[in-house]
Scaffold this active site. Structure first.
Site, PDB file in Angstrom:
ATOM      1  N   PRO A 160      51.525  92.065  19.489  1.00  0.00           N
ATOM      2  CG  PRO A 160      52.152  93.670  17.461  1.00  0.00           C
ATOM      3  CD  PRO A 160      52.536  93.271  18.951  1.00  0.00           C
ATOM      4  CE  LYS A 185      47.251  88.284  24.766  1.00  0.00           C
ATOM      5  NZ  LYS A 185      47.434  87.534  23.349  1.00  0.00           N
ATOM      6  CB  SER A 239      44.317  97.590  16.813  1.00  0.00           C
ATOM      7  OG  SER A 239      43.625  96.717  17.898  1.00  0.00           O
ATOM      8  CD  GLU A 260      55.472 102.067  20.912  1.00  0.00           C
ATOM      9  OE1 GLU A 260      55.086 102.764  19.795  1.00  0.00           O
ATOM     10  OE2 GLU A 260      56.377 102.622  21.695  1.00  0.00           O
ATOM     11  CB  CYS A 294      52.473  99.679  12.923  1.00  0.00           C
ATOM     12  SG  CYS A 294      54.136  99.573  13.788  1.00  0.00           S
ATOM     13  CD  GLU A 393      46.985  99.818  11.549  1.00  0.00           C
ATOM     14  OE1 GLU A 393      46.094  99.756  12.796  1.00  0.00           O
ATOM     15  OE2 GLU A 393      48.188  99.979  11.648  1.00  0.00           O
TER      16      GLU A 393
HETATM   17  P1  NAD Z   1      45.241  93.737  18.192  1.00  0.00           P
HETATM   18  O1  NAD Z   1      45.190  94.975  18.732  1.00  0.00           O
HETATM   19  O2  NAD Z   1      44.329  92.964  17.723  1.00  0.00           O
HETATM   20  O3  NAD Z   1      46.169  92.605  19.302  1.00  0.00           O
HETATM   21  C1  NAD Z   1      47.012  92.777  19.865  1.00  0.00           C
HETATM   22  C2  NAD Z   1      47.547  92.119  21.096  1.00  0.00           C
HETATM   23  O4  NAD Z   1      46.411  92.392  21.881  1.00  0.00           O
HETATM   24  C3  NAD Z   1      47.376  90.480  20.622  1.00  0.00           C
HETATM   25  O5  NAD Z   1      48.142  89.751  21.644  1.00  0.00           O
HETATM   26  C4  NAD Z   1      45.880  90.344  21.259  1.00  0.00           C
HETATM   27  O6  NAD Z   1      45.521  88.920  21.730  1.00  0.00           O
HETATM   28  C5  NAD Z   1      45.709  91.287  22.576  1.00  0.00           C
HETATM   29  N1  NAD Z   1      44.503  91.697  22.879  1.00  0.00           N
HETATM   30  C6  NAD Z   1      43.318  91.514  22.384  1.00  0.00           C
HETATM   31  N2  NAD Z   1      42.221  91.975  22.907  1.00  0.00           N
HETATM   32  C7  NAD Z   1      42.635  92.307  24.109  1.00  0.00           C
HETATM   33  C8  NAD Z   1      42.087  92.772  25.190  1.00  0.00           C
HETATM   34  N3  NAD Z   1      40.844  93.049  25.627  1.00  0.00           N
HETATM   35  N4  NAD Z   1      43.037  92.804  26.421  1.00  0.00           N
HETATM   36  C9  NAD Z   1      44.261  92.647  26.393  1.00  0.00           C
HETATM   37  N5  NAD Z   1      44.736  92.168  25.165  1.00  0.00           N
HETATM   38  C10 NAD Z   1      44.188  92.035  24.197  1.00  0.00           C
HETATM   39  O7  NAD Z   1      46.460  93.791  16.938  1.00  0.00           O
HETATM   40  P2  NAD Z   1      46.771  92.787  16.134  1.00  0.00           P
HETATM   41  O8  NAD Z   1      45.917  92.505  15.090  1.00  0.00           O
HETATM   42  O9  NAD Z   1      47.453  91.632  16.810  1.00  0.00           O
HETATM   43  O10 NAD Z   1      48.321  93.504  15.478  1.00  0.00           O
HETATM   44  C11 NAD Z   1      47.921  94.613  14.512  1.00  0.00           C
HETATM   45  C12 NAD Z   1      47.972  95.926  14.992  1.00  0.00           C
HETATM   46  O11 NAD Z   1      49.206  96.313  15.825  1.00  0.00           O
HETATM   47  C13 NAD Z   1      47.897  97.040  14.129  1.00  0.00           C
HETATM   48  O12 NAD Z   1      46.922  97.972  14.490  1.00  0.00           O
HETATM   49  C14 NAD Z   1      49.499  97.585  14.294  1.00  0.00           C
HETATM   50  O13 NAD Z   1      49.520  99.000  13.646  1.00  0.00           O
HETATM   51  C15 NAD Z   1      49.590  97.668  15.499  1.00  0.00           C
HETATM   52  N6  NAD Z   1      51.278  97.533  15.621  1.00  0.00           N
HETATM   53  C16 NAD Z   1      51.708  98.762  16.319  1.00  0.00           C
HETATM   54  C17 NAD Z   1      53.111  98.838  16.409  1.00  0.00           C
HETATM   55  C18 NAD Z   1      53.848  99.930  16.975  1.00  0.00           C
HETATM   56  O14 NAD Z   1      54.826 100.086  17.143  1.00  0.00           O
HETATM   57  N7  NAD Z   1      52.964 101.042  17.191  1.00  0.00           N
HETATM   58  C19 NAD Z   1      53.833  97.793  15.970  1.00  0.00           C
HETATM   59  C20 NAD Z   1      53.359  96.502  15.633  1.00  0.00           C
HETATM   60  C21 NAD Z   1      51.893  96.496  15.361  1.00  0.00           C
END
Ligand code: NAD
Length: 505
Positions: A160, A185, A239, A260, A294, A393
């Site tokens: 993310p 990625k 997410s 995660e 997160c 969230e």
């Molecule tokens: P997101 O889920 O929108 O995107 C995360 C990644 O997934 C990005 O690189 C995005 O391009 C990719 N992605 C989106 N759609 C996809 C698909 N269909 N197939 C494969 N990849 C895809 O999350 P975000 O907005 O970038 O980040 C915020 C989220 O990340 C929050 O929910 C946060 O809690 C979470 N997060 C969790 C942790 C942890 O350690 N648990 C750490 C940091 C962030």
């Protein structure tokens, strides 16, 4: 506090992809712009990667695998120590790039993101040499058995935008320390420091193709990577909604899966807690990285006798937080990652006004800051436990505070969301904190603090926050597979157990 800037477009003139040791361009014909969220200005335009670029990166990783997997742990460790040294020489570049692409205040990049990520490199350089194993033994009586711990192959990781460098580190380091090769990625919003991290590895002598970066959109490059038949394991941070989609795709090709996901961390304050410490902890825990963390404190449950003073103290401290230019001395809080995300956060608070009280914040600042994706520190009270601002969230600088009476109620409320990533409990009574530590369903429980992480300890969720651990020796184990090797010790042509198949013996 200053930092040396560099010219981002000329630094990434070749593109925002890194395959086989070289920076290059994507091949989709679609460009994407990295925007400075503090000003709305363009930082870099680059061509996005798609499925063909993912294929090329996976192929580079596949080619690099035999040499890297066949290196001794000591050789991998030496290379990673050299990598740490190269990174340290480039500290300023990483601080600048992380701050410009995310809007992080310099002090956060300089004191948290960058040194924490570099420390991770040193940790995994050491850990590469100490993969845990079990003793060999004659468990059947007629064989010697032991376990080999082997790399999985090519790892496909998706990360993310909230901590781009740290997330790249958490994904890449255990994978390569264990002898895998990887295609990562990053979020298309924040590719800079992931690319620089991979370049530094190459410059330190880690072979081309061991670490590859594809920068593309999730549904396009992300899905191509997650579903790629030559990828042995998918490791995803993001997410919960996208994590579910990733799990569906990965399941179709029977990959190992590491997820995660999101969080909604409770902050549980018992009535014997140090009130000043709890107030400071709540404001720091809720506002770190503008709340885009997160594990951020998002729902504070405060036992009734302390409730009013806690609300008052948090509101007062939130109003003192200096919101401003991430590169200016004295800035505490920067913008959110984008205007679209700021509007999403603002939407949660706007809707909350119909069922809760917004004590402070609840709006974007005006004046000079109006052009950035800023949102003021926001405190919400009187929200019902089942309201969206308590359950979902928000991922912004927003803290909801709710009262509770008995200890049982506090722990029940803390556990009452689908998430289970992190939590904290505040009390001077070891029996109360001991109970909270045992009964709160989360992958991390802090006692009298909220947020610190450390390379040696695992990070990862319970419940809808996913499974799998980042950092620590536990994550190293996840990037390996176990093979049982069983040697016959009898030398007999006709083994004793053969009688279950033929003859009477
Ligand atoms: P997101 O889920 O929108 O995107 C995360 C990644 O997934 C990005 O690189 C995005 O391009 C990719 N992605 C989106 N759609 C996809 C698909 N269909 N197939 C494969 N990849 C895809 O999350 P975000 O907005 O970038 O980040 C915020 C989220 O990340 C929050 O929910 C946060 O809690 C979470 N997060 C969790 C942790 C942890 O350690 N648990 C750490 C940091 C962030």
């Amino acid at each position: 506090m200053t930092v040396q800037r560099f010219d981002v477009p000329s630094r990434f003139a070749a593109g925002a992809q890194f395959t086989g040791g070289l920076l290059g361009s994507g091949s989709t014909g679609r460009t994407h712009a990295v925007i400075d969220p503090a000003t709305g200005e363009h930082v870099l335009s680059y061509e996005l990667a798609g499925a063909a670029d993912v294929d090329a990166a996976v192929e580079a990783a596949r080619r690099a695998l035999p040499e890297w997997a066949g290196a001794t742990p000591g050789e991998r460790s030496d290379a990673m120590h050299r990598w740490a040294a190269v990174l340290h020489e480039r500290t300023d570049d990483f601080v600048f790039a992380e701050s410009i692409q995310c809007g992080k205040p310099l002090k956060l990049s300089q004191e948290f993101d960058v040194p924490g990520s570099f420390d991770n490199v040193s940790f995994f350089a050491g850990a590469a040499r100490s993969l845990p194993g079990v003793a060999a033994g004659e468990y059947s009586g007629d064989h010697t058995s032991y376990v080999r711990r082997e790399p999985l192959g090519v790892i496909g990781s998706v990360a993310p935008w909230n901590y781009p460098l740290q997330m790249a580190a958490w994904k890449i380091l255990p994978a390569v320390a264990a002898g895998n090769t990887i295609v990562l990625k990053p979020s298309e919003l924040t590719p800079l420091t992931s690319l620089m991290f991979a370049e530094a590895a190459r410059d330190a002598g880690i072979p081309d193709g061991v670490i590859n970066i594809v920068t593309g959109a999730g549904p396009d490059a992300g899905e191509a990577l997650v579903g790629h038949p030559a990828v042995a394991m998918t490791s995803f941070t993001g997410s919960t909604a996208v994590g579910k989609r990733v799990a569906e795709i990965a399941t179709g090709t029977v990959k190992r899966l590491h997820l995660e996901l999101g969080g909604k961390a409770p902050f549980l304050v018992f009535d014997d807690a140090d009130l000043t410490a709890a107030v400071h902890g709540a404001v720091a825990g809720a506002l770190i990285n503008s709340g885009q963390d997160c594990t951020a404190a998002t729902r504070a449950y405060v036992q009734r006798p302390l409730y009013d003073a806690f609300v008052e103290g948090v509101a007062e401290l939130m109003r003192e937080v200096r919101v401003g230019d991430p590169f200016a001395h004295g800035t505490d809080l920067g913008p959110l990652i984008s205007h679209a995300h700021r509007d999403r956060v603002a939407g949660f608070v706007a809707r909350a006004r119909s069922y809760a009280t917004v004590v402070t914040g609840g709006e974007a600042p005006g004046g000079e800051l109006a052009k950035g994706a800023y949102y003021l520190p926001t405190l919400v009270t009187d929200a019902p436990q089942d309201s969206e601002i308590v359950q979902q969230e928000v991922f912004g600088p927003v803290l909801a505070v709710l009262p509770f009476d008995g200890d049982d109620e506090g722990i029940t409320l803390a556990n009452d969301t689908p998430y289970g990533l992190a939590a904290s409990a505040w009390s001077r009574d070891v029996f109360r904190t001991g109970r909270a530590e045992r009964e709160i369903q989360a992958g991390c429980v802090w006692i009298n603090d909220h947020i610190p992480i450390i390379s040696e300890m695992p990070h990862g969720g319970y419940k809808a926050s996913g499974y799998g651990k980042d950092m620590s020796a536990y994550s190293l184990e996840e990037y390996t597979q176990l093979k049982h090797v069983m040697y016959d010790t009898t030398g007999e042509a006709r083994k004793d157990w053969h009688r279950t198949v033929f003859g009477d013996h």
